[in-house]
Design a protein around this motif. Sequence first.
Motif, PDB file in Angstrom:
ATOM      1  N   LEU A  64      -7.476  14.606   7.706  1.00 47.88           N
ATOM      2  CA  LEU A  64      -8.573  15.487   8.098  1.00 47.88           C
ATOM      3  C   LEU A  64      -8.699  16.644   7.108  1.00 47.88           C
ATOM      4  CD1 LEU A  64     -10.724  15.887  10.287  1.00 47.88           C
ATOM      5  CD2 LEU A  64      -9.055  17.229  11.587  1.00 47.88           C
ATOM      6  N   MET A  65      -7.590  17.160   6.636  1.00 48.59           N
ATOM      7  CA  MET A  65      -7.609  18.220   5.633  1.00 48.59           C
ATOM      8  C   MET A  65      -8.273  17.719   4.341  1.00 48.59           C
ATOM      9  SD  MET A  65      -4.373  20.255   3.894  1.00 48.59           S
ATOM     10  CE  MET A  65      -3.893  18.806   2.938  1.00 48.59           C
ATOM     11  N   GLN A  66      -7.997  16.456   3.990  1.00 46.15           N
ATOM     12  CA  GLN A  66      -8.586  15.870   2.787  1.00 46.15           C
ATOM     13  C   GLN A  66     -10.048  15.487   2.985  1.00 46.15           C
ATOM     14  OE1 GLN A  66      -5.849  12.621   2.000  1.00 46.15           O
ATOM     15  NE2 GLN A  66      -4.615  13.866   0.615  1.00 46.15           N
ATOM     16  N   GLY A  67     -10.482  15.432   4.241  1.00 47.50           N
ATOM     17  CA  GLY A  67     -11.878  15.135   4.534  1.00 47.50           C
ATOM     18  C   GLY A  67     -12.226  13.668   4.540  1.00 47.50           C
ATOM     19  N   THR A  68     -11.211  12.785   4.589  1.00 47.17           N
ATOM     20  CA  THR A  68     -11.490  11.349   4.583  1.00 47.17           C
ATOM     21  C   THR A  68     -10.303  10.588   5.126  1.00 47.17           C
ATOM     22  OG1 THR A  68     -12.147   9.466   3.181  1.00 47.17           O
ATOM     23  CG2 THR A  68     -10.573  11.037   2.250  1.00 47.17           C
ATOM     24  N   PHE A  69     -10.570   9.375   5.585  1.00 44.28           N
ATOM     25  CA  PHE A  69      -9.506   8.465   6.011  1.00 44.28           C
ATOM     26  C   PHE A  69      -9.723   7.160   5.256  1.00 44.28           C
ATOM     27  CE2 PHE A  69      -7.349   5.329   8.661  1.00 44.28           C
ATOM     28  CZ  PHE A  69      -6.164   5.998   8.977  1.00 44.28           C
ATOM     29  N   THR A  70      -8.812   6.843   4.357  1.00 44.89           N
ATOM     30  CA  THR A  70      -8.993   5.726   3.440  1.00 44.89           C
ATOM     31  C   THR A  70      -8.095   4.550   3.802  1.00 44.89           C
ATOM     32  OG1 THR A  70      -7.268   6.468   1.923  1.00 44.89           O
ATOM     33  CG2 THR A  70      -9.479   7.415   1.628  1.00 44.89           C
ATOM     34  N   ILE A  71      -8.228   3.479   3.028  1.00 44.70           N
ATOM     35  CA  ILE A  71      -7.355   2.320   3.184  1.00 44.70           C
ATOM     36  C   ILE A  71      -5.901   2.715   2.943  1.00 44.70           C
ATOM     37  CG2 ILE A  71      -6.755   0.058   2.228  1.00 44.70           C
ATOM     38  CD1 ILE A  71      -9.232   0.003   3.962  1.00 44.70           C
ATOM     39  N   MET A  72      -5.693   3.625   1.982  1.00 39.76           N
ATOM     40  CA  MET A  72      -4.336   4.100   1.731  1.00 39.76           C
ATOM     41  C   MET A  72      -3.749   4.768   2.977  1.00 39.76           C
ATOM     42  SD  MET A  72      -2.944   7.151  -0.756  1.00 39.76           S
ATOM     43  CE  MET A  72      -3.494   8.374   0.441  1.00 39.76           C
ATOM     44  N   HIS A  73      -4.562   5.597   3.642  1.00 35.48           N
ATOM     45  CA  HIS A  73      -4.095   6.253   4.868  1.00 35.48           C
ATOM     46  C   HIS A  73      -3.775   5.222   5.946  1.00 35.48           C
ATOM     47  CE1 HIS A  73      -6.689   9.798   3.355  1.00 35.48           C
ATOM     48  NE2 HIS A  73      -5.423  10.022   3.030  1.00 35.48           N
ATOM     49  N   LEU A  74      -4.604   4.183   6.025  1.00 31.51           N
ATOM     50  CA  LEU A  74      -4.360   3.130   7.009  1.00 31.51           C
ATOM     51  C   LEU A  74      -3.033   2.432   6.723  1.00 31.51           C
ATOM     52  CD1 LEU A  74      -5.272   1.390   9.394  1.00 31.51           C
ATOM     53  CD2 LEU A  74      -6.542  -0.043   7.768  1.00 31.51           C
ATOM     54  N   TRP A  75      -2.777   2.137   5.435  1.00 30.37           N
ATOM     55  CA  TRP A  75      -1.511   1.487   5.095  1.00 30.37           C
ATOM     56  C   TRP A  75      -0.322   2.381   5.424  1.00 30.37           C
ATOM     57  CZ3 TRP A  75       1.694  -2.083   4.985  1.00 30.37           C
ATOM     58  CH2 TRP A  75       2.935  -1.939   4.341  1.00 30.37           C
ATOM     59  N   ILE A  76      -0.457   3.672   5.167  1.00 30.88           N
ATOM     60  CA  ILE A  76       0.638   4.592   5.490  1.00 30.88           C
ATOM     61  C   ILE A  76       0.914   4.576   6.993  1.00 30.88           C
ATOM     62  CG2 ILE A  76       1.327   7.028   5.537  1.00 30.88           C
ATOM     63  CD1 ILE A  76      -0.259   7.330   2.879  1.00 30.88           C
ATOM     64  N   ALA A  77      -0.157   4.543   7.793  1.00 36.34           N
ATOM     65  CA  ALA A  77       0.017   4.481   9.249  1.00 36.34           C
ATOM     66  C   ALA A  77       0.707   3.181   9.660  1.00 36.34           C
ATOM     67  CB  ALA A  77      -1.332   4.613   9.946  1.00 36.34           C
ATOM     68  N   ILE A  78       0.297   2.071   9.042  1.00 34.50           N
ATOM     69  CA  ILE A  78       0.920   0.782   9.356  1.00 34.50           C
ATOM     70  C   ILE A  78       2.374   0.767   8.887  1.00 34.50           C
ATOM     71  CG2 ILE A  78       0.892  -1.698   8.828  1.00 34.50           C
ATOM     72  CD1 ILE A  78      -2.180  -1.449   8.610  1.00 34.50           C
ATOM     73  N   GLY A  79       2.593   1.266   7.658  1.00 32.88           N
ATOM     74  CA  GLY A  79       3.950   1.305   7.134  1.00 32.88           C
ATOM     75  C   GLY A  79       4.871   2.181   7.963  1.00 32.88           C
ATOM     76  N   CYS A  80       4.362   3.326   8.402  1.00 26.88           N
ATOM     77  CA  CYS A  80       5.157   4.207   9.260  1.00 26.88           C
ATOM     78  C   CYS A  80       5.451   3.543  10.609  1.00 26.88           C
ATOM     79  CB  CYS A  80       4.446   5.534   9.470  1.00 26.88           C
ATOM     80  SG  CYS A  80       4.497   6.649   8.044  1.00 26.88           S
ATOM     81  N   SER A  81       4.482   2.785  11.119  1.00 28.81           N
ATOM     82  CA  SER A  81       4.679   2.096  12.402  1.00 28.81           C
ATOM     83  C   SER A  81       5.806   1.073  12.290  1.00 28.81           C
ATOM     84  CB  SER A  81       3.387   1.413  12.827  1.00 28.81           C
ATOM     85  OG  SER A  81       2.337   2.346  12.994  1.00 28.81           O
ATOM     86  N   ALA A  82       5.740   0.252  11.243  1.00 28.25           N
ATOM     87  CA  ALA A  82       6.788  -0.750  11.032  1.00 28.25           C
ATOM     88  C   ALA A  82       8.121  -0.077  10.722  1.00 28.25           C
ATOM     89  CB  ALA A  82       6.387  -1.692   9.898  1.00 28.25           C
ATOM     90  N   GLY A  83       8.073   0.953   9.882  1.00 27.11           N
ATOM     91  CA  GLY A  83       9.300   1.660   9.524  1.00 27.11           C
ATOM     92  C   GLY A  83       9.948   2.345  10.708  1.00 27.11           C
ATOM     93  N   ALA A  84       9.129   2.903  11.598  1.00 25.78           N
ATOM     94  CA  ALA A  84       9.672   3.558  12.787  1.00 25.78           C
ATOM     95  C   ALA A  84      10.377   2.545  13.678  1.00 25.78           C
ATOM     96  CB  ALA A  84       8.557   4.258  13.562  1.00 25.78           C
ATOM     97  N   TRP A  85       9.780   1.370  13.836  1.00 25.60           N
ATOM     98  CA  TRP A  85      10.406   0.323  14.659  1.00 25.60           C
ATOM     99  C   TRP A  85      11.741  -0.092  14.054  1.00 25.60           C
ATOM    100  CZ3 TRP A  85      12.256  -4.657  14.697  1.00 25.60           C
ATOM    101  CH2 TRP A  85      12.363  -5.281  15.942  1.00 25.60           C
ATOM    102  N   LEU A  86      11.747  -0.295  12.736  1.00 26.03           N
ATOM    103  CA  LEU A  86      12.958  -0.752  12.061  1.00 26.03           C
ATOM    104  C   LEU A  86      14.044   0.316  12.038  1.00 26.03           C
ATOM    105  CD1 LEU A  86      11.148  -2.562   9.143  1.00 26.03           C
ATOM    106  CD2 LEU A  86      12.714  -3.686  10.752  1.00 26.03           C
ATOM    107  N   MET A  87      13.668   1.542  11.690  1.00 31.17           N
ATOM    108  CA  MET A  87      14.678   2.590  11.571  1.00 31.17           C
ATOM    109  C   MET A  87      15.139   3.101  12.925  1.00 31.17           C
ATOM    110  SD  MET A  87      15.630   2.701   8.591  1.00 31.17           S
ATOM    111  CE  MET A  87      16.784   4.061   8.840  1.00 31.17           C
ATOM    112  N   ARG A  88      14.277   3.039  13.908  1.00 28.23           N
ATOM    113  CA  ARG A  88      14.748   3.353  15.252  1.00 28.23           C
ATOM    114  C   ARG A  88      15.778   2.297  15.667  1.00 28.23           C
ATOM    115  NH1 ARG A  88      13.302   1.658  21.084  1.00 28.23           N
ATOM    116  NH2 ARG A  88      14.358   3.301  22.260  1.00 28.23           N
ATOM    117  N   GLY A  89      15.484   1.023  15.331  1.00 28.63           N
ATOM    118  CA  GLY A  89      16.420  -0.046  15.635  1.00 28.63           C
ATOM    119  C   GLY A  89      17.738   0.122  14.905  1.00 28.63           C
ATOM    120  N   ALA A  90      17.669   0.464  13.617  1.00 30.30           N
ATOM    121  CA  ALA A  90      18.890   0.673  12.842  1.00 30.30           C
ATOM    122  C   ALA A  90      19.673   1.872  13.363  1.00 30.30           C
ATOM    123  CB  ALA A  90      18.542   0.864  11.369  1.00 30.30           C
ATOM    124  N   GLY A  91      18.950   2.946  13.691  1.00 28.88           N
ATOM    125  CA  GLY A  91      19.603   4.136  14.211  1.00 28.88           C
ATOM    126  C   GLY A  91      20.265   3.895  15.553  1.00 28.88           C
TER     127      GLY A  91
END
Length: 324
Positions: A64-91
Amino acid sequence: MTGTGETPDTKGTGQVADAVKGNWVDTIAPAASRPYLRLSRADRPIGTWLLLIPCYWSIATASLMQGTFTIMHLWIAIGCSAGAWLMRGAGCTWNDITDRDFDKAVARTRSRPIPSGQVTVRGAAVWMILQSLIAFAILLTFTWTAIALGICSLLLVCIYPFAKRFTWWPQLFLGLAFNWGALLAWAAVTGTLHWAPVLIYIAGIFWTLFYDTIYAHQDTDDDALIGVKSTARLFGENTSKWLKWFMAASVSFFGAGVVLALAPATNVLQLVVSLGGIWAFGWHLMWQLSRLNIEDPEKCLVIFRSNRNAGLIPVLFLAVAHFV
């Protein structure tokens, strides 16, 4: 609740005592995978949400600060979602390895895979490493700053399981670890850090103190018997007073972070909508407090789980702000 008695899993199914009833792990996952998925708390998804939501807070605010939501932002959201599942599991796997003797002594936790004999310590260690390596592969697709922050987070993950042995504030250490994604996700979006995600990170820490103190009230009797420390035991009957302060601090720091990020470059209506989400988040925490009974473990668990909805409220408002 006491430290003696029958293991909650009396039917021999391997189900964990505090798992969500009818969850996918216990019903449709292949039988051989179930003990390992239980180690990752896949049958108790609330922890993944609580690890992931601060990432969403930062992604939504930074975009929102950057004024746009791009494909890169979408990938970061997806990557964080998968990473959170994995690292929560590892933790969680690391937590169960280090806490296996404590877990045997607590009624709610003795049905977990290691103390119940479903998984060996060696098998759990291999599973932890596998999850971590997959998460690291995802992290490598982010910016260098985010990668460095991800690596640094491992120190907090390693320390947390031992915190309850040496401090009455293990929930603070959980907050430091669980909200690190607010910093990492911001760096993934912008390539750098800013005071705004630092304030959001602090807001998340106070939020964790709020919800995990509620969670810890399920085990105060057992924790006292085995000498485990927690804010629930520390606060006792004064818990509600402390939770009010944590709630106020979380809302205040979150609001300050959003204002710092958005006020210079965002229209007034976007800022108002975004702050409305934080107000609604605070209202949800007040609603939780109004229903809290620290003497009722089942109610504590229900209220604790409701924090998924509380944390998603600002995400929804920040998303709406993109369109105004």
